[in-house]
Enzyme design. Structure first.
Site, PDB file in Angstrom:
ATOM      1  NE  ARG A   1      -8.090  -7.304  -3.383  1.00  0.00           N
ATOM      2  CZ  ARG A   1      -6.857  -7.751  -3.621  1.00  0.00           C
ATOM      3  NH1 ARG A   1      -5.846  -6.944  -3.633  1.00  0.00           N
ATOM      4  NH2 ARG A   1      -6.661  -9.022  -3.839  1.00  0.00           N
ATOM      5  N   PRO A   2     -13.443  -6.229   0.327  1.00  0.00           N
ATOM      6  CG  PRO A   2     -15.737  -6.608   0.164  1.00  0.00           C
ATOM      7  CD  PRO A   2     -14.542  -6.202  -0.640  1.00  0.00           C
ATOM      8  CB  VAL A   3     -12.473  -9.691   4.989  1.00  0.00           C
ATOM      9  CG1 VAL A   3     -11.100  -9.463   4.398  1.00  0.00           C
ATOM     10  CG2 VAL A   3     -12.747  -8.710   6.108  1.00  0.00           C
ATOM     11  CG  ASP A   4     -18.453  -9.280   2.410  1.00  0.00           C
ATOM     12  OD1 ASP A   4     -17.350  -9.209   1.826  1.00  0.00           O
ATOM     13  OD2 ASP A   4     -19.537  -9.337   1.806  1.00  0.00           O
ATOM     14  CG  LEU A   5     -18.117 -12.894   0.361  1.00  0.00           C
ATOM     15  CD1 LEU A   5     -17.844 -13.101  -1.122  1.00  0.00           C
ATOM     16  CD2 LEU A   5     -19.571 -13.247   0.681  1.00  0.00           C
TER      17      LEU A   5
ATOM     18  CE  LYS B   1       1.855 -11.864  -5.107  1.00  0.00           C
ATOM     19  NZ  LYS B   1       0.710 -11.555  -4.260  1.00  0.00           N
ATOM     20  CG  ASN B   2      -1.441 -14.838  -5.751  1.00  0.00           C
ATOM     21  OD1 ASN B   2      -0.772 -14.090  -5.025  1.00  0.00           O
ATOM     22  ND2 ASN B   2      -2.256 -14.385  -6.696  1.00  0.00           N
TER      23      ASN B   2
ATOM     24  NE  ARG C   1      -8.285  -9.264  -0.274  1.00  0.00           N
ATOM     25  CZ  ARG C   1      -9.428  -8.999   0.309  1.00  0.00           C
ATOM     26  NH1 ARG C   1      -9.588  -7.885   0.985  1.00  0.00           N
ATOM     27  NH2 ARG C   1     -10.437  -9.833   0.226  1.00  0.00           N
TER      28      ARG C   1
ATOM     29  CB  ILE D   1     -12.160  -9.981 -10.633  1.00  0.00           C
ATOM     30  CG1 ILE D   1     -12.211 -11.071 -11.715  1.00  0.00           C
ATOM     31  CG2 ILE D   1     -11.921 -10.583  -9.248  1.00  0.00           C
ATOM     32  CD1 ILE D   1     -13.141 -12.211 -11.469  1.00  0.00           C
TER      33      ILE D   1
ATOM     34  CB  CYS E   1      -3.085  -4.252  -4.711  1.00  0.00           C
ATOM     35  SG  CYS E   1      -1.513  -4.921  -5.229  1.00  0.00           S
TER      36      CYS E   1
ATOM     37  CG  ASP F   1      -3.865 -11.483 -10.227  1.00  0.00           C
ATOM     38  OD1 ASP F   1      -4.536 -10.486  -9.931  1.00  0.00           O
ATOM     39  OD2 ASP F   1      -3.554 -12.371  -9.405  1.00  0.00           O
TER      40      ASP F   1
ATOM     41  NE  ARG G   1       2.679  -6.395  -2.336  1.00  0.00           N
ATOM     42  CZ  ARG G   1       1.396  -6.309  -2.650  1.00  0.00           C
ATOM     43  NH1 ARG G   1       0.910  -5.201  -3.142  1.00  0.00           N
ATOM     44  NH2 ARG G   1       0.585  -7.319  -2.454  1.00  0.00           N
TER      45      ARG G   1
END
Ligand code: UD1
Length: 429
Positions: free
Chosen positions: A131-135, A22-23, A102, A338, A126, A316, A408
């Site tokens: 879980r930011p998106v700053d990077l 999936k990933n 996400r 993580i 999830c 995971d 999912r």
């Protein structure tokens, strides 16, 4: 809402075919936005997250065709999907679509690289920490994008296309590396990505982009160099096996006992997890078909584990490993480095009789003699499957509620386990 009922206590014996990852499939599908030609992806798993992303890509104008059944295929073998982004009519990814997953946020990179603009809702997914998106935003800014946050949306623009730059991640991020790769592939000039994620899914994306005409070196190492090209073309690519599904079933067999061959997968995708499993007393053998997992009546040894970016022990698989340790002889320490809120399975495992104490990012698991079935609630994708594993080993019946999380990420879960002797069934309500 569907429920899964499991009557535990039966060892698993047989063969489980492992699906495409999936990933890996998600970023590969997103990469189709980088070209007007067709990207054909083979071995795409049939999962709710894949269907969600198809809807998002469809909303941008991407044509999506699932190739019909071929000899030897079943409704459970992965599908071949053709994606063609020759007619992108909308560079906005709206909240109601993006909020469910996400990874869909990653469309920002190819849209920006190819069309010079993207408006993408801040993501959901999830509930495992902030879980930011700053990077991810930092990476695009290093490639020359102008970015604003407006009304819950990331609005990204570039005047004359993206330009190569130095992207040094302060922390390893899989999504950040995917975004940097897709942006840099069509940027003008050279991009160097430092402290890049080394996950096999990053390598898979890079290999597909190379087939599409990208110039990328170093994927799988912490330093990736990308020479931008002005256009990419169509390609055909097979999605790599799902290492998390592989590790999950390996842990299930370690927990229930039995002898199962995991087919169509590779040990090099999850060495650290298989090494840990071997230390618990499980026999792990690589064969030409896949990986054979065996455990006879001998007990499960307690082992300490710390999650880390690849090639370390995957976050995971942390919940699944914790389920296994609940039946170990002695005490095990499991540290999650993580994500800060990834212990939601602990209270549900406790309902089955597990003894787990939390101290910040550390879970201390005291092995018990036996677990006993109970009603439990799935909370996130990997936590849910840890409850399935625990239910398979528990005495009596376990009912798992809110199984949409499982759908999912785990293709044909009941069928795969059922064929190996598990008493597992879905109750549709
Ligand atoms: C991907 C996987 C997910 C896996 C995770 C870590 C997919 C679809 N999902 O998620 O299953 O658990 O890798 O292996 O491939 N971070 C920031 N800022 C950012 C981005 C990330 O602080 O802009 C932090 C996250 O909060 C987390 C860490 O970095 O603590 C790693 O996250 P990341 O590798 O980006 O995870 P995802 O790519 O979202």
């Amino acid at each position: 809402m569907d429920r899964i009922h499991i009557t535990g206590g039966t060892p698993l014996n047989g063969v489980i075919p492992i699906s495409g990852a999936k990933n890996a499939a998600l970023p590969l599908m997103i990469a189709s936005l980088l070209t007007g030609e067709t990207l054909e992806l083979v071995n795409v798993p049939r999962l709710a997250d894949i269907a969600s992303l198809s809807r998002i890509l469809g909303n941008h104008g991407v044509d999506h065709m699932v190739v019909g059944k071929r000899p030897g295929q079943t409704t459970e073998t992965g599908q071949t999907v053709r994606l063609t982004a020759s007619n992108v009519i909308d560079t906005t990814a709206p909240y109601d679509l993006v909020s469910t997953m996400r990874a869909s946020f990653w469309v920002v990179a190819p849209l920006l690289a190819r069309f010079g603009e993207a408006k993408v809702s801040l993501p959901g997914g999830c509930a495992i920490g902030t879980r930011p998106v700053d990077l991810l935003i930092m990476a695009l800014e290093k490639l020359g994008a102008q970015i604003e946050i407006d009304g819950g949306y990331v609005v990204a623009k570039t005047k004359n296309g993206l330009r190569g730059g130095e992207i040094s991640f302060p922390k390893v991020t899989v999504g950040g590396t995917h975004v940097a790769l897709m942006g840099a592939a069509l940027a003008y000039g050279t991009t160097v990505i430092e402290n890049a994620a080394r996950e096999p899914e990053v390598v898979d994306l890079a290999e597909c982009l190379i087939k599409m005409g990208a110039r990328i070196e170093g994927a799988g190492t912490p330093r990736i160099v990308v020479e931008g090209v002005s256009r990419l073309h169509g390609a055909r690519h097979e999605v790599l096996p799902d290492r998390i599904e592989t590790g999950t079933y390996a842990m299930a067999v370690a927990m229930t006992g039995g002898d199962v061959t995991l087919e169509d997968t590779r040990a090099d995708l999850l060495h650290s997890a298989l090494d840990v499993l071997a230390t618990t007393g499980t026999e792990v053998t690589s064969t030409d078909k896949g990986i054979r997992i065996r455990r006879n009546g001998a007990g499960i040894a307690a082992v300490d584990v710390t999650t880390d970016p690849f090639p370390g022990f995957p976050t995971d698989l942390q919940a699944q490993f914790m389920a296994l340790m609940t039946l170990a002889k002695g005490r095990s320490h499991i540290r999650e480095t993580i994500f800060e809120n990834r212990f939601m399975h602990v209270q549900e495992l406790a309902r089955l009789g597990a003894k787990i104490r939390l101290e910040g990012d550390l879970a201390v698991v005291e092995g018990v003699e036996r677990l006993k079935g109970a009603p439990v609630m799935a909370t996130d994708l990997r936590a849910s499957v840890s409850l399935v594993i625990a239910g398979l080993a528990a005495e009596g019946e376990t009912q798992i509620n809110r199984v949409y999380h499982l759908d999912r990420g785990f293709e044909a879960l009941e069928a795969k386990l059922g064929r190996c002797g598990a008493e597992i069934r879905r109750v549709r309500t």
